[in-house]
Scaffold this active site. Structure first.
Site, PDB file in Angstrom:
ATOM      1  N   GLU A  13      -1.158  -8.589   5.188  1.00 52.40           N
ATOM      2  CA  GLU A  13      -1.099  -8.784   6.647  1.00 52.40           C
ATOM      3  C   GLU A  13      -2.504  -8.802   7.249  1.00 52.40           C
ATOM      4  O   GLU A  13      -2.708  -9.336   8.335  1.00 52.40           O
ATOM      5  CB  GLU A  13      -0.233  -7.700   7.307  1.00 52.40           C
ATOM      6  CG  GLU A  13      -0.862  -6.344   7.509  1.00 52.40           C
ATOM      7  CD  GLU A  13      -0.920  -5.480   6.249  1.00 52.40           C
ATOM      8  OE1 GLU A  13      -0.601  -6.009   5.158  1.00 52.40           O
ATOM      9  OE2 GLU A  13      -1.283  -4.292   6.360  1.00 52.40           O
ATOM     10  N   HIS A  67      -3.579  -5.514   1.229  1.00 54.00           N
ATOM     11  CA  HIS A  67      -2.876  -5.732   2.490  1.00 54.00           C
ATOM     12  C   HIS A  67      -2.820  -7.198   2.871  1.00 54.00           C
ATOM     13  O   HIS A  67      -3.743  -7.706   3.535  1.00 54.00           O
ATOM     14  CB  HIS A  67      -3.600  -4.983   3.618  1.00 54.00           C
ATOM     15  CG  HIS A  67      -3.456  -3.509   3.587  1.00 54.00           C
ATOM     16  ND1 HIS A  67      -2.600  -2.830   4.434  1.00 54.00           N
ATOM     17  CD2 HIS A  67      -4.052  -2.567   2.819  1.00 54.00           C
ATOM     18  CE1 HIS A  67      -2.683  -1.531   4.187  1.00 54.00           C
ATOM     19  NE2 HIS A  67      -3.548  -1.340   3.208  1.00 54.00           N
ATOM     20  N   CYS A  96       0.826  -1.204   0.000  1.00 55.76           N
ATOM     21  CA  CYS A  96       0.000   0.000   0.000  1.00 55.76           C
ATOM     22  C   CYS A  96       0.864   1.260   0.000  1.00 55.76           C
ATOM     23  O   CYS A  96       1.510   1.552  -1.002  1.00 55.76           O
ATOM     24  CB  CYS A  96      -0.988  -0.059   1.166  1.00 55.76           C
ATOM     25  SG  CYS A  96      -2.405   1.042   0.985  1.00 55.76           S
TER      26      CYS A  96
END
Lengths: 721, 77, 227
Positions: C201, C199, C91
Site C-alpha cells: 500500500e 508494504h 506486515c
C-alpha cells in the site's frame, strides 16, 4: 507547619509564598502548597521568560491560533495545520529511551487534543561528542525511544537534526516537533464551557509518576506504606494509540466542549486552565480518579504526571456516549468532576475538601520575573590560521565523515518515516515534504538549531537560525506560514544566561518581524546545566511552509547528466563557528556570519519563484557545512558526479566551507539568469567524480561513490559493531 | 497461588539477542561465558482447582509460539 | 463479470496503524470497494478479499500478532479461508496469520535487532497466485519494509516443502533482516492466503516513490472478478 525548609523543597521563594497567602487570604494547606509549587514552577508558568516571549510577533496572514493553547494553528490548503515543539531534556539524560519516548507521547497529545490527526514528527537532538561511549549510549537510547513511541503510534518521523557539542554531554537536548491536520472548522480548544458540565478523565490510570515532593505529602496524611518515587515515566504507545483513535472519534461526533491533555501537573493544570479560560470553576472528585497504585494521596493524585491521559468537558448529556466510545477502544473513561459557577479550583477526597483556591491563581497568577541580565560577550575571533589553504579533497572527506555531517541514515531508518503514505521527500535531504491526500498542495517542514552560532553570538545566531529555517523551506519552493520554537538555556537566575535568553529572543523578533512570520507557540527549557556548566544558547526553530503545487517539486531523481549547477546569493568572509573549524581545528568558536535580511529575503523569493516556474531540478542550502560538503551530499542523493569551475573572489576556505547565509545552489537544465540576486554558473553535473577547479587549478578530485561510502558508514561503524 | 512460566527460543532457532549479549559480556571481560539465550519469565497469580491444567494450556496456547519457543512452568511454594 | 468493484475488508485491531493507508490504496488508488472490519465483529460484511494491514496490534506485546490472533473475527476469517476466500496479511497482518496458524512458520526479531524502514528490492518467484498474477516471474519490485520482527523462520522440512511447492512468492534481493531463504512473502498450500512483510500500500502511487505494490491489490480484484 510551613517552614523555610518546606518552601525550599517545593521550590517556592518567600515572596512567592507571601503572594500565595495574599491570594488565599490564609495559609495554604500542604496540598495547596504542592499545587502552587508545580503550577508556578518554571516549567509550567514560564515565569522567567514570559515578559520576553511577549515581544515576539504572534500575528500573521495564515494564523488561526497563536500561543496560549496546546498547540499553534495555521491555515494551509484549506486545512488547519496544528503544530508545536516540546522539550524533554532532563528526563532524556536520566533515562534516554523513556525520556525520549515520553517526550514524543507528550507532544503527540498536544496535537490531537486540538482535534488534529498527527501526520508527522521531527526531532532536534543534541548530544555530547560521540567519542565518549556514554554519549553514544544516550544517543542510541534516545533514537530507540523516539522510534519505540512514534512507530506504534503510526506517525512518521520524517525529519530532524542531530548535533554534537561538548556541553550536551551532561545535558542532552531532545526537542520534538509534531504536526497534525484538522478541518478548518473543527478545532478543539482548552475550554470548559459553562457551569454544570461533566469533566471526563480518559486514559491510563494515575500513578506516582513525576511527583517530586512526595515524601512530605505522605507524612502529612500519616501513610505507612513506603512510597517509591517514580522518577522515570514509562510510556505506553499502545495505550496512546487507542486514546488517539477514541479521542478523535469523540471529537468527530461533537460530544465535547473542550479538552486538554494531562501533561505537567496533570489533572491540576488541565482542569484549572480550561476552567480559567472560560470564566468558570471546577470541582474535582478525587475518589473517582482511576488509580494505578495503592494508598495514593490527594497531593499525588492532583500532581501526578502519568502519561497517556486526557481531560475533557462533555456536552450536556453526552457522558454515556463518550464512555461507550472509549470503552470500545479499551480505554477507561470516568466522570471525575464538574464545572461550577464559582471561580474556584476545588478538590474533594473522601468527603472532605482538600484544596480550594481561586481558579485563576494557579495558571494565571504566577509571578512574572524580569530577571537581571548582562549582555553576553560576543565571539569575534578570526584566526589567520583558519584561512590557510589545505588539501580540500582530504578536508571534504573528513568533514562529511564527521559526526556533524555523516549520513543520518542509521538514525532515520529506525523511524517508520513512510506510514500514512504522505512522505514525498525522504529524510536526509533537506526539509521534509508531505503531500495532502486529494490536493495538489504539499507542506514543507523543518526544524533547525545552531548552538555553535548561539554560543558565539546569541542574537545574531537566532537571526541566522530563523533565516536558515526559511531558506530550507525555500529550497523546496515553500513559503513559511508560521513557526514554533524551543528555547533551551542554562540557569536563568544567572545574569549571563538570562542575557543570552534576552538576546536570543531579540534576534528571533528581528528576523520574524522582517519576514512577517508569527510564532504560533513553543516551549522554553531552562536549567540545562550541570555543575555550573551551561549548554550554549540553543533555539530550535520549527517552521511550516506551503507548497502550492507538488508537481514542480525539485528532487534528486530529476537531475540529469549535463545539468548546470548555479550558485546564488552572496559569499561573505565567514568561517567562524563553523563545522569546518570544529573538524579541522577542534575549534568551536569564531566570529559568526553577518546577514543582510533584505538580501536573504530576495534570495529566498527568487529561488521560490524559479522552483514554482518549474525551472529547478534540485535546490539546496549551504549552511551548516558550506558549499562543498552540501554539494557532495546532494551528489550522493543524485548518484552522479560534478565538475565545478569556480573563481572565488575571497579566500578559498570561505567559498568552499564558509557558512555565509543568503547562499543557495540550484541545479537546472536551463539557462537561468536573475535580476534580483547574484547568480553564477559554477559547474555541471557529469561523470562519477567530484572535481573542482579554482581559478583553473584542480583542487578537488574525488570519486563520488567512495566519498558516499565514508559518509554512509560512519554511524553504522560506530553503533553496529 | 503463584506460578512462574519460562518461555525461551528452541535450540535450533537463532537467537540474535542472546548472541549480542554474549559478545558484550566477552567484551567486558567475562570470557568464561559460553552461551546466552534470552527468554521471558511470566509471574502468574491464580486460584481455582486445576492450576496445573491452566498453566500448561496458557503456556502452550498463548504465552509461547510452539514453532519457535519451548516453555516450562512451576508452581511456587 | 464486468467492472463491478470487488469488496475488500480491511481488518482493524487495537494498535493497527496501516488500516487507513491500506483502505486508501484499495479504494482511492486501485479503485475497488473497501470497508473496515472491527476485530470484535464476526461478520465479514460480504467481503471478497480480506486484508490484515500492518501496525502494532496490541502493541506487539508478548509477540507480534500473538494476541490479535485470538480476536473474535479470526474464526470468521479461518472459515472464509477454508472455503477458499482470499486473505492477504501485510506486515503485522502476516505476523497475525502466522500466529493463527493460517500460514506456516514464525517471525523472529530482525538479525540486526533494529527497526528498519526503507525501500527494498524484491524478486517475484511465483506469478501464478491470486495476488501476483499481474506480475511476471523474475520481475524486480521496489516496495518498502518497516519492521523490527521480520526475520521469517520455518523448520527445515517446512521450508523445503515450501520451496518445492513454490510457496515462497517474494524474495528479498538483499536480505535486510535474516529471513530464512530471503523470504519476503509466502502463500499457503491452498493458494489463497498470502502473507508478506513489505508494504504494497506504500508503493501504489508515484508521488511516494513507487507503484510496484499496486498490482497486488489489482491482481486480487482481477482474480475475484474472473472466478
Amino acid at each position: 507547619m510551613i517552614d523555610r525548609k518546606l518552601l525550599e523543597e517545593h521550590n517556592l521563594t518567600e515572596e512567592e509564598y507571601m503572594k500565595i497567602k495574599e491570594i488565599l487570604g490564609r495559609e495554604p494547606n500542604l496540598v495547596e502548597l504542592g499545587l502552587f509549587s508545580v503550577m508556578w514552577s518554571e516549567h509550567c508558568s514560564y515565569k522567567s521568560s514570559r515578559i520576553h516571549l511577549s515581544k515576539l510577533p504572534t500575528r500573521g496572514k495564515y494564523l488561526i491560533q497563536g500561543p496560549g493553547e496546546n498547540a499553534g494553528v495555521v491555515e494551509a490548503a484549506g486545512k488547519a495545520v496544528v503544530f508545536k515543539v516540546e522539550s524533554h531534556n532532563h528526563p532524556s539524560f536520566v533515562e534516554p529511551y523513556q525520556g525520549a519516548a515520553t517526550g514524543v507521547g507528550g507532544i503527540l497529545r498536544d496535537i490531537f487534543t486540538m482535534g488534529a490527526r498527527p501526520i508527522a514528527l521531527l526531532d532536534s537532538l543534541h548530544f555530547g561528542p560521540l567519542s565518549n561511549p556514554r554519549n553514544r549510549a544516550i544517543m542510541e537510547g534516545v533514537v530507540s525511544g523516539i522510534a519505540g513511541y512514534g512507530n506504534p503510534m503510526g506517525v512518521p518521523t520524517v525529519g530532524g537534526e542531530i548535533d554534537f557539542e561538548e556541553e550536551f554531554s551532561h545535558n542532552p537536548l531532545v526537542n520534538v516537533m509534531c504536526v497534525g491536520i484538522a478541518e478548518r472548522d473543527r478545532i478543539f480548544y482548552a475550554r470548559a464551557g459553562e457551569p454544570g458540565l461533566s469533566l471526563i478523565y480518559a486514559g491510563a490510570p494515575t500513578g506516582r509518576d513525576g511527583i517530586h515532593g512526595a515524601t512530605m505529602a505522605s507524612a502529612e496524611f500519616g501513610s505507612e506504606t513506603e512510597h517509591k518515587k517514580v522518577n522515570v515515566q514509562v510510556g505506553d504507545p499502545f495505550k496512546e494509540k487507542l486514546l488517539l483513535e477514541a479521542t478523535l472519534e469523540v471529537m468527530e461526533k461533537n460530544l465535547i466542549v473542550g479538552i486538554q491533555d494531562m501533561g505537567a501537573a496533570g489533572l491540576t493544570s488541565s482542569s484549572s486552565e480550561m476552567a480559567s479560560k472560560s470564566g468558570v470553576g471546577v470541582e474535582l472528585n478525587l475518589d473517582n480518579v482511576p488509580l494505578r497504585e495503592e494508598g495514593m494521596t490527594p497531593y499525588e493524585i492532583l500532581l501526578s504526571e502519568s502519561q497517556e491521559r486526557m481531560l475533557m468537558v462533555a456536552r450536556k448529556g453526552k457522558e454515556g456516549e463518550i464512555k461507550d466510545i472509549f470503552e470500545k477502544w479499551g480505554i477507561e473513561a470516568r466522570v471525575v468532576g464538574r464545572t461550577i459557577k464559582e471561580k474556584r479550583f476545588k478538590a474533594v477526597w473522601k468527603g472532605k475538601v482538600v484544596a480550594d483556591v481561586p481558579v485563576d491563581s494557579l495558571a494565571g497568577a504566577a509571578p512574572k520575573y524580569d530577571r537581571p541580565y548582562t549582555k553576553p560577550t560576543i565571539d569575534e575571533k578570526l584566526d589567520t590560521e583558519w584561512l590557510e589553504k589545505r588539501d580540500w579533497g582530504e578536508v571534504l572527506r573528513k568533514v562529511i565523515s564527521s559526526e556533524y555531517m555523516a549520513s543520518r541514515k542509521w538514525v532515520y531508518e529506525q523511524y517508520d518515516h513512510m506510514v500514512q503514505i504522505n512522505t514525498v521527500l525522504l529524510p536526509g535531504l533537506g526539509p521534509s515534504v508531505l503531500r495532502i491526500k486529494g490536493k495538489k498542495e504539499g507542506i514543507a517542514l523543518t526544524i533547525d538549531t545552531n548552538p555553535s552560532w548561539g554560543r558565539s553570538n546569541p542574537r545574531l545566531g537566532a537571526v541566522l537560525t530563523v533565516a536558515e529555517a526559511f531558506r530550507n523551506l525555500a529550497s523546496v519552493g515553500a513559503e513559511p506560514l508560521g513557526i514554533t520554537n524551543c528555547l533551551n538555556f542554562g540557569n536563568p537566575e544567572k545574569p549571563e544566561i538570562m542575557g543570552q535568553f534576552v538576546e536570543t529572543v531579540e534576534g528571533m523578533k528581528e528576523a520574524l518581524e522582517f519576514f512577517d512570520v508569527p510564532v504560533t507557540g513553543g516551549n522554553v527549557s531552562f536549567y540545562n546545566e550541570t555543575e555550573g556548566k551551561a549548554i550554549p544558547p540553543s533555539v530550535a526553530i520549527g517552521a511550516v511552509g506551503l507548497i502550492p503545487d507538488l508537481s514542480v517539486l525539485p528532487g534528486p531523481e530529476r537531475v540529469e547528466e549535463g545539468d548546470w549547477i548555479y550558485l546564488l546569493g552572496w559569499t561573505g568572509e565567514d568561517i567562524g563557528s563553523s563545522i569546518y573549524l570544529k573538524v579541522v581545528f577542534g575549534e568551536s568558536g569564531g566570529k559568526v556570519p553577518e546577514i543582510d535580511l533584505r538580501q536573504e529575503k530576495e534570495l529566498q523569493s527568487e529561488v521560490i519563484k524559479l522552483i514554482r516556474e518549474n525551472q529547478v531540478s534540485f535546490a539546496f542550502d549551504l549552511a551548516p557545512g558550506g558549499l562543498l560538503p552540501n554539494l557532495a551530499e546532494a551528489l550522493f542523493a543524485i548518484n552522479r558526479g560534478a565538475v565545478l569551475r569556480i573563481k572565488p573572489q575571497v579566500e578559498e576556505v570561505f567559498y568552499l566551507y564558509g557558512e555565509s547565509p543568503s547562499r543557495m545552489v540550484i541545479i537546472s537544465p536551463y539557462e537561468i539568469t536573475s535580476t534580483r540576486v547574484p547568480i553564477e554558473k559554477i559547474g555541471r553535473i557529469e561523470g562519477d567524480r567530484l572535481t573542482v577547479f579554482s581559478h583553473g587549478r584542480k583542487i578537488v578530485d574525488e570519486g563520488v561513490d567512495s566519498l558516499k561510502k565514508t559518509w554512509e558508514d560512519f554511524f553504522h561503524i560506530l553503533f553496529d559493531r | 497461588m503463584r506460578a512462574k512460566i519460562e518461555v525461551f527460543l528452541k535450540k535450533g532457532v537463532l537467537d540474535p539477542q542472546g548472541e549480542t549479549i554474549k559478545r558484550a559480556l566477552h567484551t567486558l571481560g567475562y570470557k568464561s561465558i559460553k552461551d546466552v539465550r534470552q527468554g521471558k519469565v511470566f509471574y502468574i497469580e491464580l486460584d481455582g482447582d486445576n492450576p496445573e491444567g491452566v498453566l500448561e494450556e496458557i503456556a502452550r496456547r498463548v504465552l509461547s509460539n510452539p514453532v519457535i519457543e519451548d516453555f516450562k512452568w512451576e508452581i511456587e511454594k | 463479470m464486468g467492472n463491478r468493484k470487488v469488496k475488500f475488508g480491511v481488518v482493524v485491531y487495537p494498535g493497527t496503524n496501516c488500516d487507513r493507508d491500506t483502505y486508501h490504496a484499495i479504494k482511492e488508488v486501485a479503485g475497488e470497494d473497501a470497508r473496515y472490519l472491527w476485530h470484535r465483529d464476526t461478520d465479514l460484511k460480504g467481503s471478497q478479499v480480506i486484508v490484515l494491514p500492518g501496525g502494532f496490534s496490541y502493541g506487539d506485546y508478548l509477540r507480534s500478532g500473538a494476541i490479535a490472533r485470538f480476536s473474535p473475527i479470526m474464526e470468521a476469517i479461518k472459515d472464509f479461508a477454508e472455503a477458499g476466500g482470499l486473505v492477504l496479511g501485510i506486515c503485522n497482518g502476516f505476523q497475525i496469520l502466522l500466529e493463527a496458524g493460517l500460514l506456516p512458520g514464525a517471525m523472529l526479531r530482525n538479525k540486526g535487532l533494529r527497526f528498519i524502514c526503507r525501500f527494498v528490492d524484491l524478486v517475484v518467484e511465483n506469478d501464478e497466485t491470486p495476488f501476483t498474477l499481474l506480475y511476471k516471474k523474475g520481475e524486480r519490485l521496489r516496495i518498502p519494509i518497516a519492521h523490527i520482527d521480520g526475520n521469517f523462520f520455518a523448520e527445515p522440512e517446512v521450508i523445503a516443502e515450501m520451496e518445492r511447492d513454490r510457496r515462497i512468492v517474494l524474495r528479498y534481493v538483499h536480505n535486510p533482516n535474516g529471513s530464512i531463504h530471503d523470504t519476503a512473502g509466502i502463500i499457503n498450500s491452498m493458494g489463497n492466503v498470502m502473507g508478506l512483510m513489505p508494504h504494497p500500500e506504500r508503493a501504489s502511487e508515484s508521488i511516494v516513490g513507487s507503484t510496484d505494490g499496486l498490482r497486488m491489490f489489482l491482481s486480487a480484484a482481477k482474480y475475484v472478478r474472473e472466478s
